[in-house]
Every structure is written in C-alpha cells, then in structure tokens.
Design a protein around this motif. Sequence first.
Motif, PDB file in Angstrom:
ATOM      1  N   LYS A 193      85.447  47.426  38.204  1.00 22.01           N
ATOM      2  CA  LYS A 193      85.785  48.439  37.202  1.00 22.01           C
ATOM      3  C   LYS A 193      86.251  47.801  35.894  1.00 22.01           C
ATOM      4  N   LEU A 194      86.843  46.598  35.965  1.00 22.05           N
ATOM      5  CA  LEU A 194      87.285  45.930  34.739  1.00 22.05           C
ATOM      6  C   LEU A 194      86.100  45.581  33.845  1.00 22.05           C
ATOM      7  N   PHE A 195      84.987  45.154  34.460  1.00 19.27           N
ATOM      8  CA  PHE A 195      83.832  44.768  33.640  1.00 19.27           C
ATOM      9  C   PHE A 195      83.105  45.982  33.068  1.00 19.27           C
ATOM     10  N   VAL A 196      83.211  47.141  33.771  1.00 20.54           N
ATOM     11  CA  VAL A 196      82.606  48.353  33.198  1.00 20.54           C
ATOM     12  C   VAL A 196      83.402  48.718  31.946  1.00 20.54           C
ATOM     13  N   GLY A 197      82.717  48.867  30.825  1.00 18.23           N
ATOM     14  CA  GLY A 197      83.388  49.214  29.579  1.00 18.23           C
ATOM     15  C   GLY A 197      83.925  48.024  28.815  1.00 18.23           C
ATOM     16  N   SER A 198      83.628  46.804  29.264  1.00 19.12           N
ATOM     17  CA  SER A 198      84.166  45.624  28.573  1.00 19.12           C
ATOM     18  C   SER A 198      83.264  45.159  27.431  1.00 19.12           C
ATOM     19  N   GLU A 199      82.176  45.872  27.200  1.00 25.66           N
ATOM     20  CA  GLU A 199      81.332  45.671  26.013  1.00 25.66           C
ATOM     21  C   GLU A 199      80.890  44.227  25.809  1.00 25.66           C
ATOM     22  N   GLY A 200      80.594  43.540  26.887  1.00 29.49           N
ATOM     23  CA  GLY A 200      80.079  42.178  26.766  1.00 29.49           C
ATOM     24  C   GLY A 200      81.105  41.161  26.335  1.00 29.49           C
ATOM     25  N   THR A 201      82.384  41.513  26.361  1.00 28.47           N
ATOM     26  CA  THR A 201      83.403  40.564  25.916  1.00 28.47           C
ATOM     27  C   THR A 201      83.967  39.716  27.051  1.00 28.47           C
ATOM     28  N   LEU A 202      83.670  40.093  28.304  1.00 30.09           N
ATOM     29  CA  LEU A 202      84.213  39.361  29.457  1.00 30.09           C
ATOM     30  C   LEU A 202      83.119  38.705  30.298  1.00 30.09           C
ATOM     31  N   GLY A 203      81.897  39.167  30.164  1.00 28.17           N
ATOM     32  CA  GLY A 203      80.803  38.639  30.966  1.00 28.17           C
ATOM     33  C   GLY A 203      79.538  39.416  30.651  1.00 28.17           C
ATOM     34  N   VAL A 204      78.420  38.961  31.231  1.00 31.72           N
ATOM     35  CA  VAL A 204      77.142  39.641  31.010  1.00 31.72           C
ATOM     36  C   VAL A 204      76.668  40.188  32.357  1.00 31.72           C
ATOM     37  N   THR A 436      95.281  43.065  26.489  1.00 33.61           N
ATOM     38  CA  THR A 436      93.833  42.918  26.366  1.00 33.61           C
ATOM     39  C   THR A 436      93.476  41.479  25.972  1.00 33.61           C
ATOM     40  N   ARG A 437      94.230  40.951  25.019  1.00 30.08           N
ATOM     41  CA  ARG A 437      93.981  39.590  24.548  1.00 30.08           C
ATOM     42  C   ARG A 437      94.210  38.572  25.667  1.00 30.08           C
ATOM     43  N   ARG A 438      95.227  38.810  26.486  1.00 31.68           N
ATOM     44  CA  ARG A 438      95.506  37.864  27.579  1.00 31.68           C
ATOM     45  C   ARG A 438      94.348  37.825  28.571  1.00 31.68           C
ATOM     46  N   ILE A 439      93.798  39.012  28.862  1.00 32.89           N
ATOM     47  CA  ILE A 439      92.668  39.051  29.801  1.00 32.89           C
ATOM     48  C   ILE A 439      91.434  38.413  29.173  1.00 32.89           C
ATOM     49  N   LYS A 440      91.199  38.744  27.912  1.00 33.09           N
ATOM     50  CA  LYS A 440      90.055  38.146  27.205  1.00 33.09           C
ATOM     51  C   LYS A 440      90.169  36.610  27.218  1.00 33.09           C
ATOM     52  N   GLY A 447      86.029  31.943  23.680  1.00 29.60           N
ATOM     53  CA  GLY A 447      85.738  33.069  22.782  1.00 29.60           C
ATOM     54  C   GLY A 447      84.284  33.210  22.372  1.00 29.60           C
ATOM     55  N   ILE A 448      83.359  32.790  23.249  1.00 28.69           N
ATOM     56  CA  ILE A 448      81.939  32.874  22.851  1.00 28.69           C
ATOM     57  C   ILE A 448      81.337  34.255  23.103  1.00 28.69           C
ATOM     58  N   LEU A 449      81.982  35.062  23.960  1.00 26.98           N
ATOM     59  CA  LEU A 449      81.346  36.312  24.388  1.00 26.98           C
ATOM     60  C   LEU A 449      81.606  37.452  23.410  1.00 26.98           C
ATOM     61  N   ASN A 450      80.557  37.867  22.748  1.00 25.87           N
ATOM     62  CA  ASN A 450      80.592  38.994  21.815  1.00 25.87           C
ATOM     63  C   ASN A 450      81.792  38.951  20.880  1.00 25.87           C
ATOM     64  N   PRO A 451      81.987  37.831  20.177  1.00 25.70           N
ATOM     65  CA  PRO A 451      83.165  37.724  19.302  1.00 25.70           C
ATOM     66  C   PRO A 451      83.117  38.793  18.211  1.00 25.70           C
ATOM     67  N   GLY A 452      84.248  39.412  17.987  1.00 22.37           N
ATOM     68  CA  GLY A 452      84.335  40.459  16.968  1.00 22.37           C
ATOM     69  C   GLY A 452      84.218  41.857  17.523  1.00 22.37           C
ATOM     70  N   ALA A 453      83.809  41.985  18.794  1.00 28.13           N
ATOM     71  CA  ALA A 453      83.770  43.309  19.415  1.00 28.13           C
ATOM     72  C   ALA A 453      85.102  43.570  20.116  1.00 28.13           C
ATOM     73  N   ILE A 454      85.569  44.778  20.029  1.00 23.86           N
ATOM     74  CA  ILE A 454      86.838  45.258  20.592  1.00 23.86           C
ATOM     75  C   ILE A 454      88.026  44.563  19.930  1.00 23.86           C
TER      76      ILE A 454
END
Lengths: 455, 455
Positions: A193-204, A436-440, A447-454
Amino acid sequence: MASVQLQDLIATLPAGAVVTDPDVLAGYRHDWAKDPGAGTPLAVVRATATADVAATLRWAHAHGVPVVPRGAGSGLSGGATAVTGGIVLCTERMRAISVDPVTRTAVVQPGLLNAEVKRAVAEHGLWYPPDPSSFEICSIGGNAATNAGGLCCVKYGVTSDYVLGMEVVLADGTPVRLGGPRLKDSAGLSLTKLFVGSEGTLGVITELTLRLLPAQPPLSTVVASFADLDSATEAILAITAALRPAMLEFMDSVAVNAVEDELRMGLDRSAAALLVARSDAPGAFAAHEAELMVAACEKAGAIEVFSTADPEEGEAFTAARRFAIPAVERLGPLLLEDVGVPLPRLADLVSGIAGIAERNAVTVSVIAHAGDGNTHPLIVHDPADAEQTARAHRAFGEIMDLAIALGGTITGEHGVGRLKKAWLPDQVGPDVMALTRRIKDALDPTGILNPGAIL
Amino acid sequence: MASVQLQDLIATLPAGAVVTDPDVLAGYRHDWAKDPGAGTPLAVVRATATADVAATLRWAHAHGVPVVPRGAGSGLSGGATAVTGGIVLCTERMRAISVDPVTRTAVVQPGLLNAEVKRAVAEHGLWYPPDPSSFEICSIGGNAATNAGGLCCVKYGVTSDYVLGMEVVLADGTPVRLGGPRLKDSAGLSLTKLFVGSEGTLGVITELTLRLLPAQPPLSTVVASFADLDSATEAILAITAALRPAMLEFMDSVAVNAVEDELRMGLDRSAAALLVARSDAPGAFAAHEAELMVAACEKAGAIEVFSTADPEEGEAFTAARRFAIPAVERLGPLLLEDVGVPLPRLADLVSGIAGIAERNAVTVSVIAHAGDGNTHPLIVHDPADAEQTARAHRAFGEIMDLAIALGGTITGEHGVGRLKKAWLPDQVGPDVMALTRRIKDALDPTGILNPGAIL
C-alpha cells in the motif's frame, strides 16, 4: 561523459530499448499536465520486462542519473514531466496479463491500459472497478502510481483498495515482490500500500496483483437538472444519505453547455447544474434505488428528472460526463484541478470556487465526482495572454487553499506530481512532510527516482 | 538511574497514569499469545489522551527506553509481549468516538473495543465491517496495528480497507495527522496505510478515522456437514465461484466436537468438516444466494445441508464457529496458527496440516475463514510435557513452512508479533526484510518502538 555512460546502458538493454532520437524524446517531455517546466531527457527507455527496469535503475543509481517513470503519459499533475539530463523510463511495452477466476485476481504488467484490464477480466465474468474518466488511455501502472480514482469510487473505493500485491524495482535496481493473491496478509509492514500512490518516487512498479469483483450488475440511471447549485448539493446529500450510489456525478452550467455543443444529446442548457447518478443494486433493487434518487432530486427542487433502466442509455449520460473535460478544453487550455472535501463542505467548496473565478476574472467550470466530494474545477485560460494566465494560476492556488481550509485535499485522484507540490505542505503540515522525506531518503538515498515530484 | 528517569515521566503525566505496582505489572507482561519469553516492564502507562502518549514517547526516546504499545492485550502473536526494563503503553483508557452519518465515517480513539465501535455506529444505521472472532474483547487500535480481519472479510475486506485517516505519535513523541474523512486522497505518500499493520513498530496510533457502510442487510445462513475434507473444499470452491458469500467458515471434526461438547446445539459429531456460509444480499437475493450455496454443498456430496433465513438462528451457528477456539482450548493449551493460502491451495494446506500433525504426534484442529483461504490450525499441547511441547512447536513451524511453500502467508490477520518473526524472512525474502529494516530505521532510529516485534 554522459554519452559514454549511456553507451553502457544501451549495451545492457535489448536492442531498440534506449531511444535518443530528439524527435521521439520531444514526445516524452510532457504528460497531459503540459508542465511548462519540462526538461529534455537524455534518453527514453522503453522497458519490455522487469529486467530492463532493473538494469536501467542499477545504471542510473550508479551514475546518479535521474529517472522519471512513465506509464501512458496521461497524468494531470506533471508526475511524468521529463527532467533535463535524466531518463524517461516507460512501461508502456510491458503488457502481459493473466486472470485467475478462482482467486478473483489478475496479475498485470503496468503498461496495459485500464480499459484493457477491464476487458480482459470481463472475459472471465469479472470486474476491475476503478474507472478514471481517462480509462481508455491511462495505464494500470500509472493508476497504481497515483492511486487513481474514478466515477465508481463513491461505492467501490480507489485503486489502493484493489492492489493486493506487486513487483516493484527499488532505486538501486533491486526487484522485490510484495503481497500476493490473498485478501488477508498481515505478514510484515504494509509495503504494497505504501508504493500505491507514491508517484514513482520510491520505486518503479513492474507488476500488479489486482483484486477483482464479480461482473457489475446492469445499472439504472437518473439524470436531474437544477436551477441553482444549492438545490443540486441538497440532492447530492439526500441521495448519499439514502443509499450508496454506484456513481454520482455533477456538471455545472459551463460543462453542460460545452458537452451539449459537442454531443447534441438534448441536455438542459439553462440548468445551473446537472447530476448523473447510477445504481447497480441487484435485480429490482436498482429500480428501487433509482426511485429513491428521483425522489431526492424532486424534493430538492430539480427542474427535470429523467430515469432509465436501460444500461446503454445510462452509459450515454455517463460518457457525456466523462467527455466534459475535453469539451470544456475546446473553450481554451485548462488548468485542471482535483480538490476534494468532506461531503458536507461540498456546497462551500463550489460556491467558494465561483467567488475565486469572479475575483480573478477567469472562467472556472466545475465537474465533480460529487458523491465522494472530489471535484475537478477546470480553469480556462489562454497561455498566450500572460496576464490572464497569471490570474488563472492564482485561481489554481486559491482553489487548493480553499479545499485545505475546508478540511479537504489538494488532490483526490490525480496525484501531487510537480504542479501541486507547493501546496502539499499547507495540507499535511511540516511534520508529515518531514516523515515523507525520511521515507523517501530511506528508499531512494541518492534521490534519482522522479526528482521534483511530490517533494 | 532508571527510577530517577521514571520520576520525570510520572511528574509529566496525569496522576495515576504510571503504574509500577508489581501485581499490576504482572497482568501486562503477556497478551493472549502467552509468550514464554515475556519480560517484566519497568512500568505500565495508561494513557488517557494523545498528549500522554506523546509525553511517554518523548521521555522514552530521550532515555532510550523500549516502549511496547498495547491495546486490549488480545493479540495472538506476542505483539504486546512486555520487554524487561521497558514501558507497556496502554491505550485502553482512550475511548472517545464520534460518528458522522453524512460522510459515513467515525473518529475513534484506540481503546474502544471493536464491538463498541460496531454498536456506536449502528445507532446511526451504519456498520463497521471488520469482525475478528474476538470482536467483543479486542480493541480497534489493536485491530489497526495488526490489520485485523475476521469472518466478513471474504466479502468486505480487512481493517486497512476501512482506515481513511489517523493520528499517530512517532517514535520521538511527535503526533502527526494522516488522511481524513475522504474516500479519495492522493496527496503525498500513502502513510495512513503504512501504519496500519505496523504492529506498533513505527508509531502509536491515538485516533482512527474509519469508513463505515450502511447497516448490513439481514443474513441467510447455510450450514453443511461433510464426510471428508475433499468434498468440503470442493463445496468451498463451488460457492466462491458462484457468488461472494458474506461469510464462509470451516470447522474440522475436532472443532465440531469441541464446540458441541460445550454448546449442545446438535452439530453432526460424525462429520469430518462443517461449513457455515452466509449471504447478506438484499431482499430476495439472500435466499437466492442461499439456494446456490445449498446446491453447491449438495453437489459436493454434503451429508446434511441446513438453510435458514432467520438471522438469529444463523447467528447461533456463527457464534458456534467463533466459539471454536475457546472450545478447542479446553482440550489443552493452544499454539494458534493463522496461515493463509490462495484459495485453490486450501485443500493442499489442510491435508498437509493433517500430515504434519501425524508426523509430530500432536492434535491439530483446523478452523478457517475458508472463503479467503485464511486458516487457524490450533495445535493442542501440554506445556508441562516438554517433549510434546517441542513437537507442537515443530508442527507450528512446519505449518508456516507449508503455507509459504504453497504461496501463502504466515499470518493472515493476527500479525507477526514475536512468535512468527523467525518465519517472516522465509516468506518475504531478504530484500523485503532489508526494505522493512530501512523504513523501521528511518522512522524509529533509536529502536525504542516495540523492539523484537516483526524484526
């Protein structure tokens, strides 16, 4: 230097997977949000398998290259806006699906369109409920990345409610499997559920295990027009108090007229608001619910109420509502909002938006998934008119401020992306941003995953 | 040293909130799992408000004192086992609730029992579905911490599906608010869902915003007995292929006889298996679904099939099923399993468990939420018999190994706690364990929150 590194990636991936043709790259700079801040990517990777995604992320992680994951590019918040010097990593060619009627689950790759998933499972008498208006052009992977919603969510919930498991490739290229075809699973943290809605910032996300329902029963449909917004919102509250509609949609006068201009289906152009409500209760209960909805609309003072048990006729009105965004877009380019409020505040939101439109002298058409309080104010503006565009952007921000003030959200189903991130701290506060930042940082330390999103 | 520190906490919290009486402490060492490794806490904190939880965590964070969060202490995996020198932080005195019929949500504090939540929302004609068998003694906070399930989950999903928002106090004592009374919210990471099922290892939940449904329609009930397990599992698959039952429960011969010993309700003692299935379809559809379930049982070769549209009569059979765990416990202390498999593997799981019981010469009674593949093998043993206890523990592990081999989970609804954590890596693999550890370390860097649970 960059091109030497890129040669490594090209050599690793299947032939043709890495595209650097400038004409092709140009088509991958924007999603539907048309973010004016879009950069020019170094390359587009068209992954055909999880291994391609993993190899791309391993390479990007090693070289510190930003990666913007992209599904069908139909996002409306700039979540797939390209970053200059980065990779756009597309999952559009990952299109496998297998359906298991016994567990009522489907295992799908992210590149399938939502409509394709619906069709594939329908062949087994099954139904995947989430139905963004864009369901014919948006990908299931993008749906999961944004926790997409739609019209039936008022009764059936959002994408997250249907994701039981996934394969996701982490920032360093490690693929992991989470959850599976089980309704119940309390083993470890709720990572799926954490990855759902993470907009590509945590994984693909490279694969999803989706929960399915039995085929939806035939729907009854009620269409009602109202002379003012207050009576329409009164009807909305009366309907949701009486039952759980399978759909409860709202269009204001601008949207009704824009749709009628295109479709000529006889919508009441004089109406201040139109509601389209549906019931999918089994058998005679659909007619019963339709009667309750008709009564609620009449009691609220509707000008005209139309009811039909014919699913195709009802689908025509539903399609008209889905067509509202492109129809209003013919009046001019849109800034597309997605604010939601608790249902009792819906009238305050809609009237407040009218005030914002007036003060900023811009046209704002409001359409809404009224039953769950999720609205799409559409701000019409002419990008060639800098002064008007500035007013439109001011209205865009003021509408989010209003939603937050009413205890709502800046985005019900589109995601934060890049266009809304300036308002996220106002909604959730500094402590949630820090969390949010701690999890990211824990999951994507470079910080390579979708930088600038969220964020 | 420890007592000087504790004086600080006592001075900070309301009078009586910190308990150090050894007799009282003894009652907080174990939850229902009766973990033999339980320690003796330094103190029990009975929080009455979020501020108490926050103050306790600030103090514990500053002094590096472990904190074991505890709801009603009815957990079955040792998630609330006390740690020597630590604090047991109870939320049992946080018992406020407010229900909003318009948004169909309730805001509840964690100490309310599940049954109390159900009763409070029922006064508004609403329903909170998740229904652990222990619903009369388990707390809603504990339900959220373990992502608890129950009997109706086969149709209605688990706790996570009903948590829209929460207030949670982080490890350093910072309270944060996540989500809210909105069905749709894509603003930022899905943090609400991450905390559901985190078993007190990431934060302490101090308030929940729950999604509610309209009151459940009256239920029709089908009870069927079978001469062998194969015909019972055939009936289960036929029922779930035909419809979505609101409940589909299984008891084996040991459980049937143990229940009959206590309740004398005329259950067929000769049966190898008993199914209790219910439909809550509206109006005449419940009878229709009951007929389909009767036909499925008869076709699978049931010895006897009984059907009733009387909700109270049906509730008696449901209560009998809920009573199975205490009834079997009268045969001897239990090691209580909670393994789940994808539905097509249910027969393999049940027959495999029979083999494990035989090889280890222990009695294992299987009861199950059969419709969703979640089973509770109950391993009877005598703790005074060390050799038998060792065999029981070996069977406990072998059952989890079997579930993992069948593509299942070591815990469907009870959580990992301390008793099952040794098997978690086998289920999810080293990469998911590493991911779990990264999130744990990011949110609880000093490791004070429920140390020893899950990880």
